[in-house]
Scaffold this active site. Structure first.
Site, PDB file in Angstrom:
ATOM      1  N   SER A   1      -9.491  -0.852   7.763  1.00 61.33           N
ATOM      2  CA  SER A   1      -9.026  -0.600   6.401  1.00 61.33           C
ATOM      3  C   SER A   1      -8.406  -1.761   5.663  1.00 61.33           C
ATOM      4  CB  SER A   1      -8.036   0.560   6.407  1.00 61.33           C
ATOM      5  OG  SER A   1      -8.731   1.762   6.654  1.00 61.33           O
TER       6      SER A   1
ATOM      7  N   SER B   1      -9.576   1.470   3.548  1.00 63.94           N
ATOM      8  CA  SER B   1      -8.846   2.272   2.601  1.00 63.94           C
ATOM      9  C   SER B   1      -7.789   1.503   1.802  1.00 63.94           C
ATOM     10  CB  SER B   1      -8.157   3.440   3.321  1.00 63.94           C
ATOM     11  OG  SER B   1      -7.254   2.935   4.258  1.00 63.94           O
TER      12      SER B   1
ATOM     13  N   LYS C   1       0.848  -1.201   0.000  1.00 61.63           N
ATOM     14  CA  LYS C   1       0.000   0.000   0.000  1.00 61.63           C
ATOM     15  C   LYS C   1       0.880   1.247   0.000  1.00 61.63           C
ATOM     16  CE  LYS C   1      -3.920   1.825   2.749  1.00 61.63           C
ATOM     17  NZ  LYS C   1      -4.706   1.604   3.970  1.00 61.63           N
TER      18      LYS C   1
END
Lengths: 524, 478
Positions: free
Chosen positions: A196, A172, A76
């Protein structure tokens, strides 16, 4: 080959049935084909191929570093990776090349993993859709699955309909979830502050593990809430998550919130007898807005355990309903503090405004942050004002302790694992999702996942079934602190029972308007 | 500017007069303008002492004065995104795998030593907080400090003052130490007005500081100066800080207010930018006078921060610090509580190398300056005020192996013990000052001081003035 699990492909590498370079090239090619998913912000093609070559040499010598050697992974974009842009999907850090590797990134590289690139997210990890970053939203690969198309797409099958019908990944860590779900990598790192990692895992039909706070180092993870953030692990099956966990967990002197105890990586046993297991079903997780589908799936799962001989009991976590408000106060307060360093002076975006230092700060931060980030900073600073600190921050800390104690009590009463839904519904279409603002969405979507962050407990999403619309639905297991082995063992047993179907991805090439229908068979 | 300067010099004259008055009485009440109520000045100090250590508080960066700009800055010091406080120096072979592993151990010990030397209670558990404000030399937008529970509290510092500027009588005063806290230093900003830019050097960012907070027990510039001098000596003796103001290792901010006796404390101002102990005394005295004048003219005192302008000798409001700051204190989430041990609480399987043991440090504290001075006065029969000088000299001579006794002998600092020799000198002075002798015999006792002074000069200060006075009076009455 790309649809294989991490362990399977690792065995293939060892046996020479495939080489690291071949594997890497296949993944890079698929990333290109699935560019429309917008899962990757940066693809590090050159360095990935170099890493693959090095891995190949090691395999050639018969000296692979371990199970992860040569395995393509993605990270990420809020983890620092040296020499690669780390943007957090924000204008504030666009173009920022980090000079160091996050500890978890370093550990992956030390094991020979091949870093394909950095994945897309909500800006600074604030959001539950992966829709609010500067590089645009991430598309859920299941939008392009035969399963979804058969159930949801109207008869016209036109391109416009498909364009408007695609569903979100959740967030997210949507980019990481999409990357794993679409077979472009075998494992990806996400982060989990309020859900997330687990939320997009549920929507994308992959395993999402949130480890116990303090088990994995946060050094190099750009923080949202220091007291709740953890690196998350996304894989296609529970065994793979255990492998990655084994590589990443353990004390890091660079992160003083990691525990000192020695961590021993483990293989997951194949549980056959669950009769000694006690599963708790927290009644408060029957939250308002929970879809009947998911409720039914949850109930079926409970029955599954019961029928297999486990003890399944209803339990209560009475302070669950305060967790949204409590989380909001603590999260925004820490965000306001953590974002204070982005002033344009040493790194990142700096505004052209140069009338004074103050005006430069203000302009830089207005230009660099989106509304969501700025909104949280404002809220957080409000709660931290001297006149408000006692009533908001201190109060929220006290409520946090109550929430954590709920779990302590329940686990102390003999319950081993909790079983809950992960999300309120399956993934919604993007066009519908954006009708509500980020704050409202986050508040709604985090309800089932954030308590585990507040209590620091490990939790995992296991893909369970498909909804009526043909989209994945997952269920969540919450375990006791540092009892990942038990948690994953139970999760693995459950995974085996439900036999979640593999995505039948149909990829069309969207460049230059040309259509090329690629059959899913090409991915083997 | 000129008019202001004229105004300031007026303030200065009165400040000096009042200061003398403050010392002479040994008390803390200044006369108001004729007819008006008297004033009680109240002075507190916040002192930042840079800890003498090789590396910074939460990072392994080196600490060094005058290194090339931005050459001693780790990723954490620059507040790069994703960095966390930790004291792991990559090249360090000895990884202290424990409770102070995340924090520079030397800094903790320095704070404990200082706390013990200042008679503080050492908190076995202290906490770290973030103090938020935006400034160019504070890259994180916050400073890590100890606001809630600092490492040491409730101590005291004794210091000595000469009364009447005549070095003939010393009085001991005490100031309470509210607390000592560990915190990060900021970087340095250099304002380049010609090019409208500010240059930022982060070498100092993250260096360990001890903030010593002195309660408002002082009443004038001289007391503040004396207290700081004594603190400086203590820090240097302990080795916890080199405490050289000129190199920025010791920074002092003064909190000043005035009120009428019996009333509440007045609004206080904070005075910054004080670069020497001499300027500290001036700044404090000026500010006291400025406040009195302002109030006597019907004005009010703003709770503001003022800077001391050493060229003009006055305090001026600080441009950057208008309005009250809310620092939005928040616990530092990345640092666990700092745990210290003593002999009682030390776990059985740990030794002093693994933890910070307060008792172990206590046992190894060197003699403090006050103790050393008392010993010198007792052993060598010198004047107390000389003992002050000696200690400073001793510090200067450190490393050259000279003992105080050797210095005393070398510099001929010991008192003349021989009464006969002293009588001879007194006689010689009397013989040489006919006019003065006549004046004294006529009743002007004040002139005796001049004779005492002459004897002092003759003996190069090695005579006890009290004894000299007795001898002179005896001779003059014969």
């Amino acid at each position: 080959m790309l649809r294989a699990s991490l362990r399977e492909v690792s065995a293939a590498l060892k046996e020479g049935r495939v080489t690291p370079t071949e594997l890497c090239q296949k993944c890079l090619s698929l990333i290109k084909s699935t560019k429309f998913l917008n899962a990757y912000i940066t693809v590090a093609e050159e360095t990935a191929l170099k890493q693959a070559e090095e891995s190949e040499k090691r395999y050639g010598r018969g000296q692979p570093l371990g199970v992860l050697d040569g395995i393509p992974v993605a990270v990420k974009d809020n983890f620092n990776a040296a020499g690669i842009e780390t943007t957090c999907a924000s204008k504030m850090l666009k173009g920022y090349i980090s000079p160091y590797n996050a500890t978890v990134v370093q550990k992956l590289l030390d094991q020979g993993a091949v870093l394909l690139g950095k994945t897309n997210l909500d800006e600074f990890a604030m959001g539950s859709g992966s829709t609010d970053g500067i590089f645009g939203p991430v598309r859920n690969p299941w939008s392009y699955s035969r399963q979804y198309k058969e159930k949801s797409v109207p008869k016209s099958h036109s391109q416009e309909d498909e364009e408007s019908n695609w569903v979100i990944t959740g967030g997210s860590s949507g980019g990481s979830a999409a990357a794993v779900s679409s077979f472009t990598c075998f494992a990806a790192l996400g982060s989990d502050t309020g859900g997330s990692t687990r939320n997009p895992a549920a929507h994308c039909g992959v395993v999402g593990l949130k480890p116990t706070y303090g088990l994995i180092s946060r050094h190099g993870l750009i923080p949202l809430v220091n007291s709740m953030d953890v690196p998350g692990i996304l894989t296609r099956c529970v065994d793979d998550a255990a492998v990655v966990l084994g590589t990443l967990a353990g004390h890091d002197p660079k992160d003083s919130t990691t525990i000192q105890d020695n961590f021993k990586p483990f293989d997951l046993p194949n549980l056959t007898d669950v009769s000694k297991l006690s599963i708790g079903i927290p009644k408060e997780y029957h939250a308002p807005g929970l879809s009947s589908e998911i409720l039914s799936l949850w109930s079926k799962a409970a029955d599954l355990f019961k029928n297999a001989g486990a003890k399944v009991i209803e339990v209560s976590l009475p302070h669950t309903r305060y967790s949204i408000v409590c989380y909001h106060v603590l999260c925004t307060a820490e965000v306001a503090s953590n974002m204070a360093r982005f002033d344009g002076l040493e790194y990142g975006h700096r505004s052209d405004m140069n009338k004074s230092t103050e005006s430069m700060y203000a302009a830089t931060r207005r230009e660099g942050f989106n509304d969501v980030v700025r909104g949280r900073i404002l809220s957080g600073n409000y709660f931290l004002l001297k006149q408000n600190y006692e009533n908001y921050f201190i109060k929220a800390q006290k409520v946090r302790r109550l929430i954590a104690n709920d779990f302590v009590k329940v686990f102390g009463s003999g319950v081993d694992i909790l079983l809950t839904p992960t999300t309120l519904s399956d993934a919604v279409p993007y066009m519908e999702f954006i009708k509500e603002d980020n704050r409202t969405r986050s508040a709604q979507d985090d309800i089932l996942t954030q308590a585990a962050n507040m209590a620091g407990l490990p939790a995992i999403n296991v893909p369970t079934g498909l909804s009526e619309r043909g989209l994945p639905v997952g269920l969540q297991f919450i375990g006791q602190s540092f009892q990942e082995k038990q948690l994953l063992t139970v999760a693995k047993w459950f995974e085996k029972q439900v036999k979640f179907p593999m995505i039948q991805l149909e990829v069309k090439r969207h460049d230059h308007g040309a259509f090329q229908h690629q059959k899913s068979a090409s991915f083997s | 500017m000129a008019a202001a300067a004229r105004g300031y010099s007026g303030v200065w004259r009165r400040a000096w007069q009042r200061a003398v008055a403050c010392n002479a009485r040994g008390g803390a009440v200044l006369a108001g303008k004729s007819g008006l109520a008297p004033w009680v000045p109240v002075v507190g100090l916040e002192i930042h002492a840079q800890i003498s250590s090789n590396s910074k508080l939460f990072s392994g960066s080196q600490v060094q004065f005058a290194a090339p700009p931005n050459s001693l800055v780790s990723f954490f010091d620059a507040s790069l995104p994703g960095t966390l406080p930790s004291h792991q120096n990559g090249s360090s072979a000895v990884v202290q795998k424990l409770l102070t592993g995340v924090l520079n151990r030397r800094c903790v010990e320095a704070a404990v030593m200082t706390g013990l030397a200042l008679n503080c209670s050492i908190n076995k558990k202290s906490l770290f907080d973030r103090k938020h404000y935006f400034y160019a030399d504070l890259p994180a937008g916050y400073q890590i400090t100890q606001q809630r529970v600092p490492i040491a509290v409730n101590g005291s510092l004794s210091y000595s003052l000469c009364i009447d500027n005549k070095m003939s009588q010393m009085v001991t005063k005490t100031v309470r130490i509210k607390q000592i806290q560990l915190e990060q230093d900021s970087g340095k900003s250099l304002h380049d007005d010609t090019r409208s830019q500010t240059l930022v050097d982060l070498n100092r960012a993250g260096v360990g500081l001890m903030e010593v907070v002195m309660e408002p027990d002082m009443c004038c510039g001289e007391e503040a100066a004396a207290a700081v001098r004594e603190l400086q000596l203590i820090l240097q003796t302990l080795g916890s800080s080199q405490a050289v103001m000129a190199e920025g290792q010791l920074r002092v901010d003064a909190n000043v207010s005035v009120h009428h006796p019996g009333e509440h404390y007045g609004v206080r101002t904070e005075v910054k930018n004080i670069n020497s102990i001499r300027f500290l005394a001036k700044a404090v005295d000026y500010e006291i006078e400025r406040q009195i004048e302002e109030l006597e003219n019907g004005g009010t005192i703003l709770n503001e921060t003022r800077a001391f302008d050493s060229k003009l000798g006055c305090t001026v409001p600080m441009r950057d610090k208008e309005g009250k700051q809310d620092y939005r204190f928040m616990p530092e989430p990345n640092l666990p509580p700092l745990i210290l041990y003593d002999a009682k609480s030390l776990p059985a399987n740990m030794n002093h190398q693994q933890v910070v043991n307060i008792d172990w440090i206590h046992e190894r504290l060197p003699d403090l300056p006050s103790v050393k001075r008392a010993k010198l006065v007792e052993q060598y029969g010198i004047l107390p005020e000389h003992s002050f000088t000696l200690l400073v000299l001793a510090e200067l001579w450190k490393g050259e192996g000279k003992t105080p006794l050797e210095i005393v002998k070398e510099k001929k600092l010991e008192l003349i013990q021989d009464q006969k020799e002293l009588e001879q000198i007194c006689q010689a002075v009397i013989d040489g000052q006919e006019n003065e002798v006549m004046a004294i015999k006529a009743g002007n006792r004040k002139v005796l001081n001049k004779l005492i002074g002459l004897v002092q000069r003759e003996t190069q200060g090695r005579s006890n003035p009290v004894l000299v006075k007795q001898l002179l009076e005896k001779k003059l009455s014969e």
